[in-house]
Design a protein around this motif. Structure first.
Motif, PDB file in Angstrom:
ATOM      1  N   PRO A 254       0.795  -1.223   0.000  1.00  0.00           N
ATOM      2  CA  PRO A 254       0.000   0.000   0.000  1.00  0.00           C
ATOM      3  C   PRO A 254       0.834   1.283   0.000  1.00  0.00           C
ATOM      4  N   VAL A 255       2.134   1.173   0.278  1.00  0.00           N
ATOM      5  CA  VAL A 255       3.001   2.347   0.322  1.00  0.00           C
ATOM      6  C   VAL A 255       3.676   2.583  -1.028  1.00  0.00           C
ATOM      7  N   CYS A 256       4.429   1.580  -1.514  1.00  0.00           N
ATOM      8  CA  CYS A 256       5.205   1.779  -2.744  1.00  0.00           C
ATOM      9  C   CYS A 256       4.556   1.155  -3.978  1.00  0.00           C
ATOM     10  N   GLY A 257       3.557   0.291  -3.793  1.00  0.00           N
ATOM     11  CA  GLY A 257       2.873  -0.318  -4.924  1.00  0.00           C
ATOM     12  C   GLY A 257       3.552  -1.542  -5.494  1.00  0.00           C
ATOM     13  N   ALA A 258       4.592  -2.044  -4.861  1.00  0.00           N
ATOM     14  CA  ALA A 258       5.309  -3.218  -5.366  1.00  0.00           C
ATOM     15  C   ALA A 258       4.416  -4.457  -5.264  1.00  0.00           C
ATOM     16  N   ASN A 259       4.534  -5.328  -6.242  1.00  0.00           N
ATOM     17  CA  ASN A 259       3.803  -6.587  -6.227  1.00  0.00           C
ATOM     18  C   ASN A 259       4.506  -7.520  -5.248  1.00  0.00           C
TER      19      ASN A 259
ATOM     20  N   CYS B  30       9.409  -5.560  -0.216  1.00  0.00           N
ATOM     21  CA  CYS B  30       9.849  -4.178  -0.081  1.00  0.00           C
ATOM     22  C   CYS B  30      10.144  -3.897   1.391  1.00  0.00           C
ATOM     23  N   SER B  31      10.788  -2.804   1.661  1.00  0.00           N
ATOM     24  CA  SER B  31      11.155  -2.474   3.039  1.00  0.00           C
ATOM     25  C   SER B  31      10.240  -1.404   3.620  1.00  0.00           C
ATOM     26  N   CYS B  32       9.095  -1.230   3.011  1.00  0.00           N
ATOM     27  CA  CYS B  32       8.144  -0.215   3.495  1.00  0.00           C
ATOM     28  C   CYS B  32       7.542  -0.651   4.821  1.00  0.00           C
ATOM     29  N   THR B  33       7.281   0.320   5.661  1.00  0.00           N
ATOM     30  CA  THR B  33       6.585   0.040   6.912  1.00  0.00           C
ATOM     31  C   THR B  33       5.206   0.666   6.817  1.00  0.00           C
ATOM     32  N   THR B  34       4.264  -0.063   7.290  1.00  0.00           N
ATOM     33  CA  THR B  34       2.890   0.447   7.278  1.00  0.00           C
ATOM     34  C   THR B  34       2.468   0.710   8.701  1.00  0.00           C
ATOM     35  N   GLU B  35       1.676   1.730   8.860  1.00  0.00           N
ATOM     36  CA  GLU B  35       1.169   2.062  10.194  1.00  0.00           C
ATOM     37  C   GLU B  35       0.199   0.980  10.619  1.00  0.00           C
ATOM     38  N   GLU B  36       0.124   0.782  11.908  1.00  0.00           N
ATOM     39  CA  GLU B  36      -0.775  -0.224  12.443  1.00  0.00           C
ATOM     40  C   GLU B  36      -2.235   0.168  12.273  1.00  0.00           C
TER      41      GLU B  36
END
Length: 169
Positions: free
Chosen positions: A138-143, A149-155
């Motif tokens: 949901p952050v970078c759009g990577a499949n 990916c190394s994205c962190t998402t908020e809880e």
């Protein structure tokens, strides 16, 4: 009329089997359905009614609802229809999926519209390329099926923090 027709004008009483096929576009399926639709139908005829059991098969190109990748999927539907000649509605026939009434001068039953409807109804509400599809970040759009990916998402929304503490989460 489609080529998914059964001629009932001289149909004798008893069991009859039909193998039918039609192009997907011929019966009104959209461009996602690319293959020929095949139907295996069994008809049990009595003096005033016919009981039809049909299995329709096709396949098509769909887009996954989670990762947006295109993929091929087989689609199979099974349905049963009772065809009656005359205006009555017997109580014991209400258990069937569908009851259709035929006028006494009907010579052909066209299965095209029923097959189209049941094939569409057999599609899952969420069309997935595979059951364990990871979807898109949901952050970078990577499949997430192809790479991590190394994205962190908020809880979640911080306004719900008190409720989480209250529930012990």
């Amino acid at each position: 009329m489609s080529s998914l027709r059964i001629n009932i004008s001289r149909l004798s009483e008893g069991h009859h089997h039909y193998s039918l096929s039609a192009e997907a576009s011929e019966i009104g399926l959209d461009e996602r359905f690319e293959r020929v639709v095949t139907v295996e139908a069994d008809v049990e005829k009595t003096s005033r009614q016919m009981f039809l059991r049909a299995e329709a098969r096709t396949s098509g190109s769909f887009v996954c609802d989670r990762c947006l990748d295109p993929f091929r999927m087989d689609v199979v539907s099974r349905h049963a229809v009772v065809y009656l000649q005359g205006p009555e509605s017997p109580e014991d026939l209400q258990e069937f999926e569908e009851v259709q009434y035929l006028s006494p001068d009907t010579n052909i039953i066209d299965l095209g519209e029923d097959v189209r409807q049941f094939l569409i109804l057999s599609l899952p509400l969420k069309i997935l390329c595979r059951e364990d599809c990871a979807g898109l970040c949901p952050v970078c759009g990577a499949n997430r099926n192809r790479s991590s990916c190394s994205c962190t998402t908020e809880e979640g929304d911080p306004r719900w923090a008190e409720l989480k503490r209250f529930l012990g989460n």
